[in-house]
Design an enzyme around this catalytic site. Structure first.
Site, PDB file in Angstrom:
ATOM      1  NE  ARG A  12      -3.074   0.374   3.181  1.00 25.86           N
ATOM      2  CZ  ARG A  12      -2.428   0.335   4.376  1.00 25.86           C
ATOM      3  NH1 ARG A  12      -1.602   1.301   4.722  1.00 25.86           N
ATOM      4  NH2 ARG A  12      -2.635  -0.667   5.191  1.00 25.86           N
ATOM      5  CE1 TYR A  25     -13.390  13.940 -16.191  1.00 24.56           C
ATOM      6  CE2 TYR A  25     -13.023  13.856 -13.835  1.00 24.56           C
ATOM      7  CZ  TYR A  25     -13.374  13.233 -15.016  1.00 24.56           C
ATOM      8  OH  TYR A  25     -13.687  11.897 -15.001  1.00 24.56           O
ATOM      9  CG  ASP A  50      -6.415  18.193 -13.933  1.00 29.91           C
ATOM     10  OD1 ASP A  50      -5.673  17.596 -14.741  1.00 29.91           O
ATOM     11  OD2 ASP A  50      -7.582  17.817 -13.687  1.00 29.91           O
ATOM     12  CE  LYS A  53      -9.366  10.570 -18.400  1.00 33.53           C
ATOM     13  NZ  LYS A  53      -9.686  11.795 -17.676  1.00 33.53           N
TER      14      LYS A  53
HETATM   15  C1  LIG Z   1     -10.234  12.133 -16.401  1.00 33.53           C
HETATM   16  C2  LIG Z   1      -9.858  13.371 -15.714  1.00 33.53           C
HETATM   17  C3  LIG Z   1      -9.739  13.428 -14.327  1.00 33.53           C
HETATM   18  C4  LIG Z   1     -10.072  12.236 -13.436  1.00 33.53           C
HETATM   19  O1  LIG Z   1      -9.193  11.183 -13.624  1.00 33.53           O
HETATM   20  P1  LIG Z   1      -9.633   9.622 -13.496  1.00 33.53           P
HETATM   21  O2  LIG Z   1      -8.373   8.919 -13.850  1.00 33.53           O
HETATM   22  O3  LIG Z   1     -10.751   9.388 -14.435  1.00 33.53           O
HETATM   23  O4  LIG Z   1     -10.050   9.412 -12.073  1.00 33.53           O
HETATM   24  C5  LIG Z   1      -9.345  14.623 -13.748  1.00 33.53           C
HETATM   25  N1  LIG Z   1      -9.073  15.722 -14.500  1.00 33.53           N
HETATM   26  C6  LIG Z   1      -9.191  15.697 -15.843  1.00 33.53           C
HETATM   27  C7  LIG Z   1      -8.879  16.933 -16.614  1.00 33.53           C
HETATM   28  C8  LIG Z   1      -9.582  14.540 -16.493  1.00 33.53           C
HETATM   29  O5  LIG Z   1      -9.707  14.543 -17.829  1.00 33.53           O
END
Ligand SMILES: *Cc1c(COP(=O)(O)O)cnc(C)c1O
Length: 405
Positions: free
Chosen positions: A71, A123, A195, A220
């Site tokens: 963990r 998001y 982000d 992504k």
């Molecule tokens: C997809 C996404 C998230 C969340 O990520 P997950 O891996 O789906 O939990 C956060 N910020 C942005 C800009 C995203 O495209």
């Protein structure tokens, strides 16, 4: 080969590689392929193995080789964390079981009564965790227009503890000036998180522009093959890293070794994929801009994009994310277009090698109330496109047939 010469080979490989990975002047592609990774000391395996173990042998209590329980730490995950950190020009990285688990960990640094300033085009999942989870714990969020960073100043108070931005924004591709927001955050002594999911570390590095923490949905572009859900945080601040590590280990949103391996494999071609995403993105955007069925297009590479100059300043290219608003289209018409693609796939998510189509109002941004999303342009006839790395002729042909459907 004798055991001794084999061991010497492994020793040389390991020292050679650790020199390579600590060299600061390494460029992006070299880091994507090598950073954080050493031939396995017991076998010489070039690819970091999947250390499928929950626990580790201790010679006597507390006398171990740096790993106690998975963990908290796992070698496959550690290789990925060091690689992502290196691509963001940061020292410390932490991987999570999703982007949302990474976001959750940052928000746990806050206390009841604290306030957060963030953007008005976020998001959907970030908006949801802010309003539906952390507001319940007495934290207040201000969702504001960050196109002019000066807007932040009127919301700053001694309660402000965090500024959270996303750029390019999702789905209307606003470009927020990372350095300008950073200067305001620094001046106010407020924690600053970016982000960086949409740009990926290939296109911009917020730590270099003043961010304290960079958050990624590794799901992504970084992993890039739509086969894993994972998140990451990186920072250059050791004290902050220790605080984040505490919640990472204490709350346990950490990924397993198989997923870490997949992301590590994906990251090795991030630079190749991003070049192709940007090139295809440019061609798709150019084609759509003059299409008669399109009322509006959002892509930061156009000179008439309101923040094109900032995009040019802080990004190395403009990426493969594009949003379009269909001309005189009802929700029904929009659904019809969204459902008639043959090469593009109608699905949530983005950043994979395959091209995707998404209807934010009902899919990724379905958790945002209609009046809130419409204020920033997330209307019912908006479609978001994640341009993949297929042959451009096939993508353009598919767009043409779907738009004429
Ligand atoms: C997809 C996404 C998230 C969340 O990520 P997950 O891996 O789906 O939990 C956060 N910020 C942005 C800009 C995203 O495209």
């Amino acid at each position: 080969m004798s055991v001794a010469s084999y061991q010497l080979c492994v020793y040389l490989l390991v020292t050679y590689n650790s020199q390579l990975t600590t060299r600061k002047e390494m460029k992006f592609a070299t880091k994507a392929i090598h950073a954080g990774q050493h031939p396995d000391p017991t076998t010489g395996a070039v690819m970091t193995p999947i250390y499928q173990t929950s626990t580790y042998w201790q010679k006597s209590p507390g006398d171990h080789q740096g790993y106690e329980y998975s963990r908290g730490t796992n070698p496959t995950r550690k290789a990925l964390e060091d690689c992502i950190a290196s691509l963001e020009n940061a020292q410390f990285g932490l991987a999570f079981s999703s982007g949302m688990a990474a976001t959750d960990t940052v928000l746990k640094l806050l206390r009841p009564g604290d306030e957060v300033i963030t953007g008005n085009d976020l998001y959907g999942g970030s908006y949801r965790i802010f309003t539906k989870v952390f507001e319940n714990y007495g934290i207040k969020f201000h969702f504001i227009d960050l196109n002019n960073p000066e807007n932040i100043k009127q919301y700053l108070s001694d309660k402000t503890k965090l500024i959270w931005i996303e750029t390019p924004t999702n789905p209307t591709m606003q470009i927020i000036d990372i350095a300008a927001v950073g200067a305001i955050a620094k001046n106010a002594g407020v924690l600053y998180v970016v982000d960086n999911t949409f740009a990926s570390p290939y296109l911009q590095n917020p730590i270099d522009l003043g961010a304290d923490i960079v958050m990624h949905s590794v799901t992504k572009y970084i992993a890039g093959h739509s086969d894993v859900v994972m998140g990451a945080l990186v920072t250059n601040n050791e004290d902050l890293y220790k605080q984040l590590f505490f919640y990472y280990n204490a709350c346990g949103g950490t990924p397993g070794p198989q997923d870490s391996f997949l992301a590590l494999r994906g990251i090795k071609t991030l630079h190749l994929r991003m070049k192709a995403h940007c090139e295809n993105g440019r061609q798709v955007a150019t084609y759509l801009k003059s299409h008669p069925r399109i009322e509006k297009i959002y892509w930061p590479g156009f000179e008439d994009h309101p923040n094109h100059a900032i995009a040019r300043k802080q990004m190395r290219d403009f990426g493969g994310m594009i949003s379009i608003v269909l001309k005189n289209a009802s929700l029904e018409d929009t659904f019809k277009v969204a459902s008639s693609f043959q090469v593009f796939t109608l699905a949530e998510s983005l950043g994979g090698v395959e091209s995707l189509i998404n209807h934010p109002a009902t899919m990724t941004h379905g958790s945002i109330p209609k009046e809130v999303r419409e204020k920033v342009g997330v209307v019912d006839n908006l479609i978001r496109i994640s341009v993949g790395v297929e042959d451009i002729e096939d993508l353009l042909k598919d767009l043409e047939q779907a738009l004429n459907s």
